[in-house]
Design a protein around this motif. Structure first.
Motif, PDB file in Angstrom:
ATOM      1  N   ILE A 144       0.872  -1.178   0.000  1.00 40.18           N
ATOM      2  CA  ILE A 144       0.000   0.000   0.000  1.00 40.18           C
ATOM      3  C   ILE A 144       0.902   1.219   0.000  1.00 40.18           C
ATOM      4  O   ILE A 144       1.774   1.357   0.851  1.00 40.18           O
ATOM      5  CB  ILE A 144      -0.910   0.018   1.235  1.00 40.18           C
ATOM      6  CG1 ILE A 144      -1.769  -1.251   1.305  1.00 40.18           C
ATOM      7  CG2 ILE A 144      -1.808   1.261   1.230  1.00 40.18           C
ATOM      8  CD1 ILE A 144      -2.537  -1.389   2.609  1.00 40.18           C
TER       9      ILE A 144
ATOM     10  N   GLN B 273      -2.106  -1.061  -4.153  1.00 36.57           N
ATOM     11  CA  GLN B 273      -3.100  -0.163  -3.567  1.00 36.57           C
ATOM     12  C   GLN B 273      -2.496   1.222  -3.380  1.00 36.57           C
ATOM     13  O   GLN B 273      -1.346   1.350  -2.957  1.00 36.57           O
ATOM     14  CB  GLN B 273      -3.581  -0.678  -2.208  1.00 36.57           C
ATOM     15  CG  GLN B 273      -4.487  -1.882  -2.282  1.00 36.57           C
ATOM     16  CD  GLN B 273      -5.120  -2.193  -0.933  1.00 36.57           C
ATOM     17  OE1 GLN B 273      -5.536  -1.302  -0.211  1.00 36.57           O
ATOM     18  NE2 GLN B 273      -5.177  -3.468  -0.597  1.00 36.57           N
TER      19      GLN B 273
ATOM     20  N   ASN C   5      -5.494  -0.469  -6.934  1.00 39.97           N
ATOM     21  CA  ASN C   5      -6.805  -0.153  -6.355  1.00 39.97           C
ATOM     22  C   ASN C   5      -6.679   1.068  -5.448  1.00 39.97           C
ATOM     23  O   ASN C   5      -5.741   1.152  -4.650  1.00 39.97           O
ATOM     24  CB  ASN C   5      -7.310  -1.352  -5.545  1.00 39.97           C
ATOM     25  CG  ASN C   5      -8.692  -1.108  -4.977  1.00 39.97           C
ATOM     26  OD1 ASN C   5      -9.578  -0.610  -5.660  1.00 39.97           O
ATOM     27  ND2 ASN C   5      -8.878  -1.464  -3.722  1.00 39.97           N
TER      28      ASN C   5
ATOM     29  N   VAL D 292      -7.760   3.188  -2.313  1.00 37.56           N
ATOM     30  CA  VAL D 292      -8.444   3.094  -1.020  1.00 37.56           C
ATOM     31  C   VAL D 292      -8.395   4.491  -0.400  1.00 37.56           C
ATOM     32  O   VAL D 292      -7.371   5.163  -0.459  1.00 37.56           O
ATOM     33  CB  VAL D 292      -7.743   2.079  -0.090  1.00 37.56           C
ATOM     34  CG1 VAL D 292      -8.453   2.005   1.251  1.00 37.56           C
ATOM     35  CG2 VAL D 292      -7.682   0.716  -0.748  1.00 37.56           C
TER      36      VAL D 292
END
Length: 198
Positions: A7, A154, A176, A178
């Motif tokens: 992330i 992410q 993705n 978030v």
């Protein structure tokens, strides 16, 4: 960074960011300092507020990249800020002195040193990186930064990102998005939060 699933979160090195800034760092594996970006007048790159009172470092004029921006009188400005902050009963006097060795004429280096010191106070293990110079802008730039982190799948954005990020561009690169949850944010000035723990 050898992680299959990383992330990444990205932000400018602001001056004593509020606590949710560090909550976002802690929620990521890699935090990237965005240093090749324009200085924002009346923003948070050289000032912060506590209870609607502003504490400001004077900087040289000009809308230049923040990695080139200079503080004018960093040591004297910090002494003045400390004096004013000591009138706030919620701020630890001893805590303020911990940041004395962070200050230099470089706005970028000063802010990064402050953020790294706070990261250590909070025992955050997230890795730090600094961005590279690029002609890319907006979503393309963020995607490029994420692509340089091995295993990134992410991108953790602040809640404001919902207004301008094109999620489809990120999905094309298997990233993705978030968003930081506002309900999880402890909305406190970082010096107040640290003073409670210090």
């Amino acid at each position: 960074m050898n992680q299959k699933n990383s992330i990444v979160t990205i932000h400018q090195p602001t001056f004593f960011p509020w606590y949710p800034f560090f909550q976002k760092i802690e929620a990521a594996n890699v935090f990237v300092f965005l240093t090749h970006c324009q200085f924002e007048k009346n923003g948070y790159q050289n000032r912060f507020d506590i209870n609607k009172k502003w504490y400001t470092m004077s900087s040289k004029r000009g809308l230049i990249p923040i990695n080139e921006k200079c503080y004018i009188n960093p040591i004297e400005n910090w002494k003045k800020i400390k004096t004013n902050l000591k009138r706030n009963e919620k701020i630890s006097h001893d805590l303020l002195s911990e940041f004395d060795n962070c200050f230099s004429t470089s706005l970028c280096n000063t802010n990064i040193k402050i953020i790294k010191k706070i990261k250590n106070f909070l025992n955050i293990e997230t890795s730090f990186m600094i961005d590279e110079k690029t002609f890319l802008k907006g979503d393309n730039r963020l995607i490029d930064i994420c692509s340089k982190v091995e295993g990134c799948n992410q991108y953790l954005s602040g809640i404001g990102g919902k207004k301008y990020l094109d999620e489809s561009k990120f999905k094309e690169e298997n990233i993705n998005i978030v968003y930081q949850k506002e309900s999880d944010m402890i909305k406190k000035p970082i010096l107040e939060y640290l003073s409670e723990k210090y």
